[in-house]
Design a protein around this motif. Structure first.
Motif, PDB file in Angstrom:
ATOM      1  N   GLY A 137       0.798  -1.231   0.000  1.00  0.00           N
ATOM      2  CA  GLY A 137       0.000   0.000   0.000  1.00  0.00           C
ATOM      3  C   GLY A 137       0.822   1.267   0.000  1.00  0.00           C
ATOM      4  O   GLY A 137       0.657   2.117  -0.866  1.00  0.00           O
ATOM      5  N   ASN A 138       1.732   1.397   0.975  1.00  0.00           N
ATOM      6  CA  ASN A 138       2.431   2.677   1.108  1.00  0.00           C
ATOM      7  C   ASN A 138       3.512   2.899   0.051  1.00  0.00           C
ATOM      8  O   ASN A 138       3.713   4.024  -0.398  1.00  0.00           O
ATOM      9  CB  ASN A 138       3.053   2.816   2.493  1.00  0.00           C
ATOM     10  N   ALA A 139       4.208   1.847  -0.338  1.00  0.00           N
ATOM     11  CA  ALA A 139       5.206   2.009  -1.399  1.00  0.00           C
ATOM     12  C   ALA A 139       4.480   2.455  -2.657  1.00  0.00           C
ATOM     13  O   ALA A 139       4.954   3.307  -3.415  1.00  0.00           O
ATOM     14  CB  ALA A 139       5.955   0.707  -1.640  1.00  0.00           C
ATOM     15  N   ALA A 140       3.292   1.886  -2.850  1.00  0.00           N
ATOM     16  CA  ALA A 140       2.491   2.227  -4.015  1.00  0.00           C
ATOM     17  C   ALA A 140       2.052   3.676  -3.971  1.00  0.00           C
ATOM     18  O   ALA A 140       2.275   4.436  -4.923  1.00  0.00           O
ATOM     19  CB  ALA A 140       1.272   1.302  -4.061  1.00  0.00           C
ATOM     20  N   SER A 141       1.425   4.082  -2.859  1.00  0.00           N
ATOM     21  CA  SER A 141       0.894   5.452  -2.843  1.00  0.00           C
ATOM     22  C   SER A 141       2.026   6.472  -2.883  1.00  0.00           C
ATOM     23  O   SER A 141       1.895   7.533  -3.484  1.00  0.00           O
ATOM     24  CB  SER A 141      -0.039   5.680  -1.652  1.00  0.00           C
ATOM     25  N   SER A 142       3.159   6.158  -2.267  1.00  0.00           N
ATOM     26  CA  SER A 142       4.266   7.121  -2.316  1.00  0.00           C
ATOM     27  C   SER A 142       4.867   7.193  -3.712  1.00  0.00           C
ATOM     28  O   SER A 142       5.217   8.268  -4.188  1.00  0.00           O
ATOM     29  CB  SER A 142       5.344   6.769  -1.286  1.00  0.00           C
ATOM     30  N   LEU A 143       4.960   6.056  -4.397  1.00  0.00           N
ATOM     31  CA  LEU A 143       5.474   6.101  -5.773  1.00  0.00           C
ATOM     32  C   LEU A 143       4.516   6.884  -6.654  1.00  0.00           C
ATOM     33  O   LEU A 143       4.940   7.735  -7.447  1.00  0.00           O
ATOM     34  CB  LEU A 143       5.663   4.686  -6.333  1.00  0.00           C
ATOM     35  N   ALA A 144       3.207   6.598  -6.498  1.00  0.00           N
ATOM     36  CA  ALA A 144       2.216   7.280  -7.338  1.00  0.00           C
ATOM     37  C   ALA A 144       2.301   8.794  -7.140  1.00  0.00           C
ATOM     38  O   ALA A 144       2.281   9.558  -8.106  1.00  0.00           O
ATOM     39  CB  ALA A 144       0.818   6.763  -7.005  1.00  0.00           C
ATOM     40  N   GLY A 145       2.422   9.235  -5.888  1.00  0.00           N
ATOM     41  CA  GLY A 145       2.465  10.674  -5.607  1.00  0.00           C
ATOM     42  C   GLY A 145       3.754  11.319  -6.090  1.00  0.00           C
ATOM     43  O   GLY A 145       3.732  12.359  -6.763  1.00  0.00           O
ATOM     44  N   ASN A 146       4.876  10.717  -5.760  1.00  0.00           N
ATOM     45  CA  ASN A 146       6.162  11.317  -6.155  1.00  0.00           C
ATOM     46  C   ASN A 146       6.364  11.283  -7.667  1.00  0.00           C
ATOM     47  O   ASN A 146       6.949  12.205  -8.239  1.00  0.00           O
ATOM     48  CB  ASN A 146       7.318  10.617  -5.428  1.00  0.00           C
ATOM     49  N   ALA A 147       5.867  10.234  -8.318  1.00  0.00           N
ATOM     50  CA  ALA A 147       5.986  10.152  -9.770  1.00  0.00           C
ATOM     51  C   ALA A 147       5.034  11.144 -10.440  1.00  0.00           C
ATOM     52  O   ALA A 147       5.395  11.785 -11.430  1.00  0.00           O
ATOM     53  CB  ALA A 147       5.712   8.726 -10.250  1.00  0.00           C
ATOM     54  N   ALA A 148       3.830  11.285  -9.874  1.00  0.00           N
ATOM     55  CA  ALA A 148       2.876  12.260 -10.439  1.00  0.00           C
ATOM     56  C   ALA A 148       3.502  13.653 -10.425  1.00  0.00           C
ATOM     57  O   ALA A 148       3.431  14.393 -11.417  1.00  0.00           O
ATOM     58  CB  ALA A 148       1.571  12.246  -9.644  1.00  0.00           C
ATOM     59  N   ALA A 149       4.135  14.003  -9.307  1.00  0.00           N
ATOM     60  CA  ALA A 149       4.743  15.333  -9.192  1.00  0.00           C
ATOM     61  C   ALA A 149       5.867  15.513 -10.204  1.00  0.00           C
ATOM     62  O   ALA A 149       6.153  16.627 -10.646  1.00  0.00           O
ATOM     63  CB  ALA A 149       5.265  15.539  -7.774  1.00  0.00           C
ATOM     64  N   ALA A 150       6.514  14.409 -10.570  1.00  0.00           N
ATOM     65  CA  ALA A 150       7.614  14.477 -11.531  1.00  0.00           C
ATOM     66  C   ALA A 150       7.132  14.247 -12.961  1.00  0.00           C
ATOM     67  O   ALA A 150       7.933  14.230 -13.902  1.00  0.00           O
ATOM     68  CB  ALA A 150       8.686  13.444 -11.164  1.00  0.00           C
ATOM     69  N   GLY A 151       5.826  14.018 -13.142  1.00  0.00           N
ATOM     70  CA  GLY A 151       5.269  13.841 -14.481  1.00  0.00           C
ATOM     71  C   GLY A 151       5.544  12.489 -15.104  1.00  0.00           C
ATOM     72  O   GLY A 151       5.620  12.370 -16.322  1.00  0.00           O
ATOM     73  N   ILE A 152       5.691  11.451 -14.258  1.00  0.00           N
ATOM     74  CA  ILE A 152       5.986  10.108 -14.787  1.00  0.00           C
ATOM     75  C   ILE A 152       4.812   9.170 -14.476  1.00  0.00           C
ATOM     76  O   ILE A 152       4.391   9.065 -13.331  1.00  0.00           O
ATOM     77  CB  ILE A 152       7.275   9.547 -14.136  1.00  0.00           C
TER      78      ILE A 152
END
Ligand SMILES: *Cc1c(COP(=O)(O)O)cnc(C)c1O
Ligand SMILES: [Zn+2]
Length: 413
Positions: A137-152
């Motif tokens: 759960g958390n690795a997923a949500s953190s990747l989704a958020g940090n990648a969204a901010a970086a446009g990936i």
């Protein structure tokens, strides 16, 4: 070429590899550890240089991180979470000195942001256009958020039991979410097959050696926040083992460059219903898979992916291993909230539950100085928050009803 990194070394067979952004695992199947050039780091980095750095995120420790000098940091502010001197909780536990590191205050509300921010930087260095991972759960949500901010864009595999708060984060951050009707183990295997098929950048902690390097910033911060005064113990909840391995790596880095003169002991805390790593230490046998039988979903990991690194960290630190029941986890949620105003998710407070239990079992000297890391925020999993603390009293909107409700609940304002 990274000047501060020498190579990536297999923790199983010792084989050395060039540390490229795409480096994954050893051909023997072992996981890799990033080996630094401490002489080079010492020649450019010291406490004075650090104290002049105004960056208030994990990237203030760049000289100790495996990233190219010209790699842009990630947009979200990850790290530099508060370290509270938790006197109320210390008193409640009968412990002399306790600090609580609230890593639930990261941008997506867990310590995993430290690894995901690192994954995003390394994915960019690798020229990747898509990142994928499987997660409780958390690795997923953190990747989704940090990648969204970086446009990936991201592809995320989660077990269907993942709490709603975390799934909501994934959807809001725009990830392609695959909710797998199976265990975390099943979820991991499916993500692995998909990553192989489509060639996405892999943010699975077991495979990507850079993630524990991101996570190590938690102990770099703790030590800086403590003015380099080394505590006796640092307590952490353990699932895959990447966090505790990273925490230990950070401490050893600081020791190797002379920022600290001794090392603390780690307290590895797992749930009774899923404790393959602690069981391996307790019985001094190789780890064996276990059922994933705990409400602390973030550490319900029956097949730990960073077992070798985690076991090495616990052993090298002469660490304590403590298992706690789900009831003890729920009790720790209440206790942290009521004494310190910190709301952790079940796995987030498991380290604290372990400190309490270690004191009760007489394994921890009450005169010790302990840092307990809260690894995730309780708002991610409100169902277990209510389970821990109960529903509030419900009253009709009039004073008589309020008076009788107070009476019934033994409340005397
Ligand atoms: C992932 C996680 C852990 C454990 O980290 P591992 O690297 O899996 O051992 C603990 N607490 C929370 C909240 C987590 O998300
Ligand atoms: Zn190997």
């Amino acid at each position: 070429m990274l000047k501060n990194v020498r190579y990536a070394k297999c923790v199983k067979c010792g084989k050395e590899y060039e540390a490229t952004p795409n480096t994954t695992t050893c051909e023997c199947g072992g996981i890799l550890d990033i080996v630094y050039n401490y002489d080079y780091i010492k020649s450019t980095f010291n406490k004075g240089v650090l104290s002049l750095n105004r960056e208030q995120s994990m990237w203030r420790y760049r000289p100790l991180l495996p990233v190219e000098p010209d790699s842009a940091p990630t947009p979200l502010r990850v790290g530099w979470s508060p370290l509270y001197k938790a006197d109320n909780l210390a008193k409640a536990l009968g412990l002399k000195t306790l600090y609580v590191k609230d890593d639930g205050q990261n941008p997506t509300a867990s310590l995993k942001d430290r690894a995901s921010a690192m994954a995003v930087v390394k994915a960019r260095e690798a020229g990747a256009t898509t990142i994928a991972c499987s997660s409780t759960g958390n690795a997923a949500s953190s990747l989704a958020g940090n990648a969204a901010a970086a446009g990936i864009p991201t592809y995320i595999f989660v077990p269907s039991r993942a709490p709603k708060g975390k799934v909501a984060q994934l959807r809001i951050f725009g990830a392609t979410v695959i909710s797998v009707d199976g265990s975390y183990e099943d979820t991991f295997e499916l993500s692995k097959a998909a990553i192989e098929k489509w060639g996405w950048y892999n943010r699975n902690a077991a495979i990507n050696p850079y993630l524990s390097e991101g996570k190590k910033t938690v102990t770099l911060e703790i030590m800086e926040q403590l003015g380099w005064q080394v505590p006796d113990y640092i307590a952490l909840s353990v699932g895959d083992g990447c966090t505790i391995a990273g925490a230990w790596k950070g401490l050893k880095d600081l020791y190797n460059i002379g920022f600290i003169d001794k090392l603390p002991r780690l307290i590895s805390v797992q749930a009774e219903g899923c404790c393959p790593l602690n069981r391996a230490i307790m019985t001094d046998t190789p780890w064996q898979p276990m059922e994933e039988n705990t409400l602390a979903d973030s550490i319900a990991v029956g097949v730990p992916r960073n077992a070798d690194k985690a076991l090495m960290a616990i052993r090298e630190s002469n660490g304590l291993v403590i298992n706690v029941s789900d009831d003890e986890i729920l009790a720790a949620m209440r206790l942290l909230g009521r004494t310190q105003g910190v709301f952790g998710e079940p796995a987030g407070v498991t380290g604290t539950a372990g400190v309490k239990k270690a004191l009760e079992l007489g394994l921890l000297d009450p005169d010790s100085t302990v840092v307990s890391v809260v690894t995730g925020n309780g708002l991610k999993d409100v169902a277990n928050g209510i389970r821990a603390a109960g529903e509030p009293m419900l009253v009709k909107p009039d004073m008589d009803a309020l008076l009788s409700a107070f009476k019934a609940n033994g409340i005397n304002p």
